[in-house]
Design an enzyme around this catalytic site. Structure first.
Site, short mmCIF file in Angstrom:
data_model
loop_
_atom_site.label_atom_id
_atom_site.label_comp_id
_atom_site.label_asym_id
_atom_site.label_seq_id
_atom_site.Cartn_x
_atom_site.Cartn_y
_atom_site.Cartn_z
N GLN A 126 23.46 -15.96 14.10
CA GLN A 126 22.24 -16.75 14.03
C GLN A 126 21.35 -16.28 12.89
O GLN A 126 20.90 -15.13 12.89
CB GLN A 126 21.50 -16.67 15.36
CG GLN A 126 20.20 -17.43 15.42
CD GLN A 126 19.45 -17.20 16.71
OE1 GLN A 126 19.52 -16.11 17.29
NE2 GLN A 126 18.75 -18.20 17.20
N GLU A 245 18.89 -20.61 24.24
CA GLU A 245 18.98 -19.15 24.13
C GLU A 245 18.24 -18.47 25.28
O GLU A 245 18.73 -17.51 25.87
CB GLU A 245 18.40 -18.70 22.79
CG GLU A 245 18.52 -17.21 22.55
CD GLU A 245 17.95 -16.79 21.20
OE1 GLU A 245 18.15 -15.62 20.84
OE2 GLU A 245 17.31 -17.61 20.53
N GLU A 380 5.73 -11.49 24.96
CA GLU A 380 4.36 -11.91 24.70
C GLU A 380 4.31 -13.41 24.37
O GLU A 380 3.43 -14.14 24.85
CB GLU A 380 3.77 -11.10 23.54
CG GLU A 380 3.51 -9.64 23.87
CD GLU A 380 4.77 -8.78 23.84
OE1 GLU A 380 4.70 -7.61 24.26
OE2 GLU A 380 5.83 -9.28 23.40
#
Length: 393
Positions: A126, A245, A380
């Site tokens: 990726q 993902e 986060e």
């Protein structure tokens, strides 16, 4: 809301578990359970065993080799594999590039790439993160200038997992002029890793392993036919891929298996003449971790019940990524504490010392798992997604 498996789903779980007991090669399982590294051919061997069975791509459409399983059956299969100690499937082709091709690819692209992904003939990586574009992915600066029927790509990707063994890379590149909205002007390209101008340099992680890399593109010519979806509209593809993902990061079955291994280890490990498992503080930490894992499993079942009715997972799926990866990290911390001074790399221990391969792998593994709360969108970022899209804050 039904948080239990039906009779047919329990029968399916038993079928998968029995097949895994009979067909998962012992040497591969021992490497996984013993926390040893797997070579490319190990990964490919297990991939092809599943492909021969027809179980390698459960989520694909049946015309492309999918199983036709329900979302619950797919979940049961993934967790059974993790619990059994099966090698991980490299996700970049099967679970990331393939869904993109099935959604956005041309018929020619599907015919060219999907059969080879299914058989494990091509390994993918990726090309998303860059030195200045990690969590803020839209800040990427790798460019692709169109010249006739080719793009000429220049730039750099970093933290590229398995680029050193990959045959192809899917990349986000900037094809349009910068605008106020950074997400515009980005395209999605499929690039052969053997193309002249590509350089792969290893990034050795704190566990001493070679897993990620820097990838440099210097005047790399890529056919326009390798662009997926419209030019400058690659951000649509990128968001779609990121959703796939993040759905695969909780790894509950693997955590359950490793928690059982930790219990067994603590049950025979002695400290001051007593079993570690009898230590009140250690047992409390172990119980808290097990309760959180049980809660995560129930949360997964809640999402599955919603999917049974045809609904989508929604932004709340970010909770699975957050808690799943935090539990994985806490599990490595507890295993490290349980092993104590035995949990250190073999190379750092005298040959006459009292250690085994499992405990000696725990310190490097602890270091490696610091990444889990960062990849696939840092935790986060996931909390921001929940706050904005689920809670409306």
């Amino acid at each position: 809301m039904d948080l239990h498996y039906s009779a047919s789903e329990r029968a399916f779980r038993d079928e998968v578990s029995a097949w895994l007991r009979d067909h998962l090669p012992a040497d591969l399982r021992e490497n996984v359970v013993g926390l040893r590294s797997l070579a490319k051919e190990d990964l490919r061997r297990w991939h092809r065993i599943l492909a021969d069975k027809g179980w390698i791509a459960p989520s694909w459409p049946q015309e492309w080799g999918g199983t036709g399983w329900s979302v619950v059956q797919r979940y049961i299969f993934e967790e059974a594999c993790g619990y059994a100690g099966a090698p991980p499937l490299v996700p970049f082709g099967l679970l990331m590039c393939a869904p993109v091709l099935l959604r956005f690819g041309t018929d020619v692209q599907k015919q060219r790439f999907l059969p080879r992904i299914y058989r494990g003939d091509d390994f993918w990586c990726q090309g998303y993160s860059e030195p200045g574009a990690g969590s803020d992915l839209a800040s990427l600066r790798t460019t692709a200038e169109r010249r006739g029927e080719h793009y000429v790509v220049n730039g750099q990707k970093t933290w590229t997992t398995l680029a050193h063994i990959a045959d192809w890379i899917f990349c986000l590149v900037r094809t349009g002029a910068p605008t106020e909205r950074k997400q515009e002007g980005i395209s999605f390209l499929l690039i052969d890793m053997t193309t002249p101008g590509i350089t792969v340099r290893p990034l050795i992680l704190m566990d001493g392993g070679h897993e990620v890399n820097e990838v440099f593109f210097d005047d790399v010519h890529v056919p326009v036919a390798n662009r997926v979806h419209e030019e400058d509209k690659g951000w649509t593809v990128a968001k779609y891929l990121l959703g796939h993902e993040r759905m695969n990061t909780a790894r509950i079955g693997t955590s359950m298996r490793e928690l059982e291994a930790l219990k067994m280890y603590a049950g025979r490990q002695l400290e001051n003449g007593s079993r570690l498992l009898d230590d009140t503080r250690f047992r409390d930490r172990l119980a808290r971790l097990e309760i959180e894992l049980m809660a995560l499993s129930i949360t997964n079942l809640r999402f599955l019940d919603r999917l049974r009715g045809g609904g989508g997972p929604g932004p709340e799926v970010s909770m699975l990524k957050i808690k799943g990866t935090e539990i994985q990290q806490r599990l490595t911390e507890l295993m490290l504490d349980a092993a104590g001074p035995l949990a250190q790399p073999i190379a750092a221990v005298d040959a006459s010392s009292d250690f085994d391969g499992f405990t000696a792998a725990l310190a490097p593994r602890y270091c490696n798992y610091r990444k889990t709360t960062i990849y696939a969108g840092s935790n986060e970022i996931q909390r921001n997604i929940i706050a904005k899209h689920a809670l409306g804050l």
